[in-house]
Enzyme design. Structure first.
Site, mmCIF file in Angstrom:
data_model
loop_
_atom_site.group_PDB
_atom_site.id
_atom_site.type_symbol
_atom_site.label_atom_id
_atom_site.label_comp_id
_atom_site.label_asym_id
_atom_site.label_seq_id
_atom_site.Cartn_x
_atom_site.Cartn_y
_atom_site.Cartn_z
ATOM 1 N N ARG A 109 -8.637 -4.077 -33.240
ATOM 2 C CA ARG A 109 -8.603 -3.104 -34.336
ATOM 3 C C ARG A 109 -7.669 -1.930 -34.016
ATOM 4 N NH1 ARG A 109 -12.706 0.975 -36.582
ATOM 5 N NH2 ARG A 109 -12.196 1.069 -38.807
ATOM 6 N N HIS A 113 -4.735 -0.557 -36.456
ATOM 7 C CA HIS A 113 -4.658 0.840 -36.895
ATOM 8 C C HIS A 113 -3.411 1.532 -36.359
ATOM 9 C CE1 HIS A 113 -8.973 1.616 -38.517
ATOM 10 N NE2 HIS A 113 -8.514 0.419 -38.844
ATOM 11 N N ASP A 114 -2.893 1.061 -35.235
ATOM 12 C CA ASP A 114 -1.608 1.590 -34.763
ATOM 13 C C ASP A 114 -0.493 1.127 -35.698
ATOM 14 O OD1 ASP A 114 0.273 2.878 -33.145
ATOM 15 O OD2 ASP A 114 0.694 1.043 -32.018
ATOM 16 N N GLY A 119 3.966 2.657 -37.820
ATOM 17 C CA GLY A 119 4.408 1.456 -37.125
ATOM 18 C C GLY A 119 3.758 1.301 -35.766
ATOM 19 N N ASP A 121 3.771 1.997 -32.624
ATOM 20 C CA ASP A 121 4.437 2.924 -31.708
ATOM 21 C C ASP A 121 3.433 3.684 -30.856
ATOM 22 O OD1 ASP A 121 3.285 4.660 -33.506
ATOM 23 O OD2 ASP A 121 5.048 5.970 -33.646
ATOM 24 N N SER A 123 1.070 5.475 -31.744
ATOM 25 C CA SER A 123 0.668 6.780 -32.300
ATOM 26 C C SER A 123 -0.854 6.904 -32.362
ATOM 27 C CB SER A 123 1.274 6.984 -33.689
ATOM 28 O OG SER A 123 0.953 5.898 -34.544
ATOM 29 N N HIS A 245 -12.657 -9.878 -38.980
ATOM 30 C CA HIS A 245 -14.024 -9.415 -39.219
ATOM 31 C C HIS A 245 -15.060 -10.473 -38.833
ATOM 32 C CE1 HIS A 245 -12.754 -5.872 -42.024
ATOM 33 N NE2 HIS A 245 -12.314 -5.766 -40.787
ATOM 34 N N ASP A 296 -13.277 -16.521 -34.900
ATOM 35 C CA ASP A 296 -13.217 -17.870 -35.458
ATOM 36 C C ASP A 296 -13.215 -17.820 -36.984
ATOM 37 O OD1 ASP A 296 -15.810 -17.231 -36.182
ATOM 38 O OD2 ASP A 296 -16.744 -18.415 -34.593
HETATM 39 C C1 HEM Z 1 -8.064 -5.818 -44.998
HETATM 40 C C2 HEM Z 1 -8.356 -4.549 -44.847
HETATM 41 C C3 HEM Z 1 -9.367 -4.072 -43.845
HETATM 42 C C4 HEM Z 1 -10.384 -3.223 -44.096
HETATM 43 C C5 HEM Z 1 -10.713 -2.586 -45.421
HETATM 44 C C6 HEM Z 1 -11.106 -3.046 -42.865
HETATM 45 C C7 HEM Z 1 -12.212 -2.233 -42.710
HETATM 46 C C8 HEM Z 1 -12.984 -2.157 -41.568
HETATM 47 C C9 HEM Z 1 -14.127 -1.311 -41.405
HETATM 48 C C10 HEM Z 1 -14.657 -0.319 -42.438
HETATM 49 C C11 HEM Z 1 -14.650 -1.560 -40.179
HETATM 50 C C12 HEM Z 1 -15.884 -0.905 -39.557
HETATM 51 C C13 HEM Z 1 -15.462 0.322 -38.810
HETATM 52 C C14 HEM Z 1 -16.602 1.291 -38.581
HETATM 53 O O1 HEM Z 1 -17.709 1.078 -39.032
HETATM 54 O O2 HEM Z 1 -16.362 2.320 -37.958
HETATM 55 C C15 HEM Z 1 -13.839 -2.566 -39.557
HETATM 56 C C16 HEM Z 1 -14.055 -3.088 -38.306
HETATM 57 C C17 HEM Z 1 -13.193 -3.952 -37.684
HETATM 58 N N1 HEM Z 1 -11.983 -4.399 -38.183
HETATM 59 FE FE1 HEM Z 1 -11.282 -4.155 -40.046
HETATM 60 N N2 HEM Z 1 -10.527 -3.803 -41.910
HETATM 61 C C18 HEM Z 1 -9.447 -4.443 -42.454
HETATM 62 C C19 HEM Z 1 -8.552 -5.254 -41.792
HETATM 63 C C20 HEM Z 1 -8.604 -5.535 -40.455
HETATM 64 C C21 HEM Z 1 -7.538 -6.154 -39.697
HETATM 65 C C22 HEM Z 1 -6.174 -6.518 -40.266
HETATM 66 C C23 HEM Z 1 -7.990 -6.285 -38.428
HETATM 67 C C24 HEM Z 1 -7.287 -6.854 -37.234
HETATM 68 C C25 HEM Z 1 -6.482 -7.893 -37.290
HETATM 69 C C26 HEM Z 1 -9.340 -5.756 -38.392
HETATM 70 C C27 HEM Z 1 -10.156 -5.773 -37.301
HETATM 71 C C28 HEM Z 1 -11.407 -5.188 -37.234
HETATM 72 C C29 HEM Z 1 -12.279 -5.302 -36.091
HETATM 73 C C30 HEM Z 1 -12.012 -6.130 -34.844
HETATM 74 C C31 HEM Z 1 -13.401 -4.516 -36.360
HETATM 75 C C32 HEM Z 1 -14.587 -4.263 -35.419
HETATM 76 C C33 HEM Z 1 -14.189 -3.147 -34.468
HETATM 77 C C34 HEM Z 1 -15.166 -2.891 -33.342
HETATM 78 O O3 HEM Z 1 -16.137 -3.599 -33.191
HETATM 79 O O4 HEM Z 1 -14.909 -1.924 -32.591
HETATM 80 N N3 HEM Z 1 -9.665 -5.286 -39.631
HETATM 81 N N4 HEM Z 1 -12.823 -2.904 -40.425
#
Ligand code: HEM
Ligand code: NAG
Ligand code: NAG
Ligand code: NAG
Ligand code: NAG
Ligand code: NAG
Ligand code: NAG
Ligand code: NAG
Ligand code: NAG
Ligand code: NAG
Length: 372
Positions: A109, A113-114, A119, A121, A123, A245, A296
């Site tokens: 994640r 977010h970076d 980009g 980088d 940041s 997710h 998965d």
């Molecule tokens: C499509 C748009 C996306 C939205 C709206 C979104 C939103 C979120 C939100 C709200 C959380 C929970 C964070 C929290 O409760 O503090 C989360 C967790 C997470 N997201 Fe996304 N996300 C998106 C795309 C992505 C992408 C592209 C990735 C990586 C390729 C990603 C990887 C993750 C991971 C791994 C977690 C769990 C983080 C942890 O356990 O520390 N997400 N996401």
């Protein structure tokens, strides 16, 4: 008294900024409105208004393309360090062994977010800059109290220095990209294995306000596609990368009554109970061996009744994305291949590939710029 003073200062700041930005930019540009962040939305809007930053548009074409094995090129002594990638891998393996697989989700994640803000980088790693003070991306509500894995990147940075004969050669942006690759490999139990191109330089700016570019849990499919498109990613990438997710945790504050009532009622009841004793829940309730950190295709089977967010459920709201969800649910190999390619694509967003003194650098320490 103190509060009104603060407000007055904020108002002065806003008008000063308006002057700086010029007459063409209205207050609307200075106080952008966040959408899709549910419980955090008003916090975001009040925090972000008047803070610096927000004028950055990622370059669509990098000054040099990234390359595979950038640190293996013996024709360039300045960046030559053949053990660099292995050092990052070892640091990620060690962290997962010590802290558990969840930290791998944190790293993946962090990379996302970076990439989406200024980009790839690094940041997102800064917590102290001249222009933003402490109000860097890390302070933006999508990130604060949520991102994890910073310590792993810091340890990997030290490990690369040791692996490169004490020289500071490997950028924090590359370390994060490589670490996200390694975390994907480990959390998928070896099934997602790919090469990550390198050659990124680190930036020197980071602004909390710019976390507005991150989609939120209440984003609609239209929002998601629009926000990915700005970054050069398409609708297919939205569906593919959302597969992340299937790992990690999320804060209970996003699980509103509305959201819970859209889910499977048994599952919603369990989440409701967990949230009485914990601040976070697992994203994926059904991974094999009940390991919630298996990267998965289970995520696609969970949609739409067993996913936490509206932004997950909406992947069924168009025919094309629904077809892709079904294809990914039916074919794990397809998801794995697509995910690997999409991570590489994400790793190209807004990369800075030349050394521009004062603008780009190889950071000595990943959480602060050089000569800060
Ligand atoms: C499509 C748009 C996306 C939205 C709206 C979104 C939103 C979120 C939100 C709200 C959380 C929970 C964070 C929290 O409760 O503090 C989360 C967790 C997470 N997201 Fe996304 N996300 C998106 C795309 C992505 C992408 C592209 C990735 C990586 C390729 C990603 C990887 C993750 C991971 C791994 C977690 C769990 C983080 C942890 O356990 O520390 N997400 N996401
Ligand atoms: C770099 O070179 C080393 C030593 O030859 C090798 O083990 C490693 O796999 C190479 N890495 C890449 C990314 O090409
Ligand atoms: C790289 O370093 C070696 C000695 O360490 C030197 O002989 C060689 O000329 C250098 N190559 C370049 C391209 O600077
Ligand atoms: C920035 O944060 C650090 C640690 O949280 C704190 O010690 C420092 O005073 C802060 N600096 C500013 C300018 O707010
Ligand atoms: C910045 O973050 C690092 C971890 O990446 C932490 O060790 C350091 O104490 C933080 N510094 C400030 C000023 O908050
Ligand atoms: C999105 O881009 C990928 C290549 O990066 C491509 O394979 C895919 O077909 C594209 N999807 C759409 C909807 O254009
Ligand atoms: C959560 O549990 C409480 C009682 O323990 C109940 O009153 C409430 O309706 C539940 N909320 C949801 C959304 O299930
Ligand atoms: C909710 O999911 C459970 C399995 O976990 C299933 O037995 C039940 O029928 C589902 N409830 C509804 C209303 O679909
Ligand atoms: C509570 O949250 C922590 C992480 O903050 C996690 O390690 C633990 O497993 C959680 N407990 C439950 C029951 O979800
Ligand atoms: C699953 O996807 C892979 C990779 O795209 C493909 O080669 C394979 O034929 C697919 N399997 C089935 C049963 O469709």
């Amino acid at each position: 008294m103190a509060a009104s003073k603060k407000l007055a200062t904020a108002a002065v700041l806003v008008s000063l900024l308006a002057l700086l930005v010029g007459p063409s930019a209205g207050l609307l540009d200075l106080c952008p409105v966040f959408v899709g962040w549910g419980a955090l939305q008003s916090l975001l809007n009040s925090l972000i208004c008047g803070l610096p930053g927000g004028n950055y548009t990622p370059p669509t074409v990098p000054s040099n393309p990234l390359g595979f094995g950038y640190y293996n090129n013996s024709n360039n002594n300045a960046s030559y360090c053949p053990d660099a990638e292995a050092a990052v891998t070892a640091a990620v393996e060690k962290a997962i062994k010590q802290q558990g697989r969840g930290v791998g989700a944190g790293i993946i994640r962090l990379f996302f977010h970076d990439a989406f803000v200024r980009g790839c980088d690094a940041s997102v790693l800064l917590n102290n800059t001249v222009a933003a003070g402490n109000n860097t991306e890390r302070e933006g509500p999508p990130n604060k109290d949520s991102l994890r894995g910073f310590d792993v990147i810091d340890a990997a940075k030290e490990a690369t220095k040791a692996a490169c004969g004490g020289r500071n050669v490997v950028s924090c942006a590359d370390i994060l990209a490589l670490a996200a690759r390694d975390a994907s490999h480990i959390l998928s139990n070896g099934r997602i294995k790919f090469a990550m191109p390198t050659g990124r330089f680190d930036g020197r700016e980071s602004f909390a306000r710019e976390t507005i570019q991150l989609p939120g849990p209440d984003s609609t499919l239209e929002d998601l596609v629009r926000m990915f498109k700005v970054q050069g990613l398409n609708e297919t990438d939205v569906v593919t990368l959302s597969g992340a997710h299937s790992i990690g945790r999320a804060r209970c504050l996003f699980l509103t009554k509305d959201r819970l009532s859209a889910m499977n009622s048994t599952y919603a009841g369990q989440l409701n109970e967990t949230c009485k004793i914990n601040d976070t829940v697992n994203q994926d309730p059904f991974s094999p061996d009940r390991d919630p950190n298996n990267l998965d295709n289970q995520y696609y089977k969970n949609i739409d009744k067993f996913v936490l967010f509206k932004s997950d459920a909406v992947l069924l709201s168009s025919e094309t994305t629904k077809k892709q969800v079904e294809a990914n649910a039916a074919n794990a190999t397809k998801f794995e291949a697509d995910f690997a390619a999409a991570m590489v694509k994400m790793g190209n967003i807004g990369v800075k590939t030349t050394h521009v003194p004062g603008v780009t650098e190889i950071r000595e320490v990943c959480w602060r710029v050089n000569n800060a």
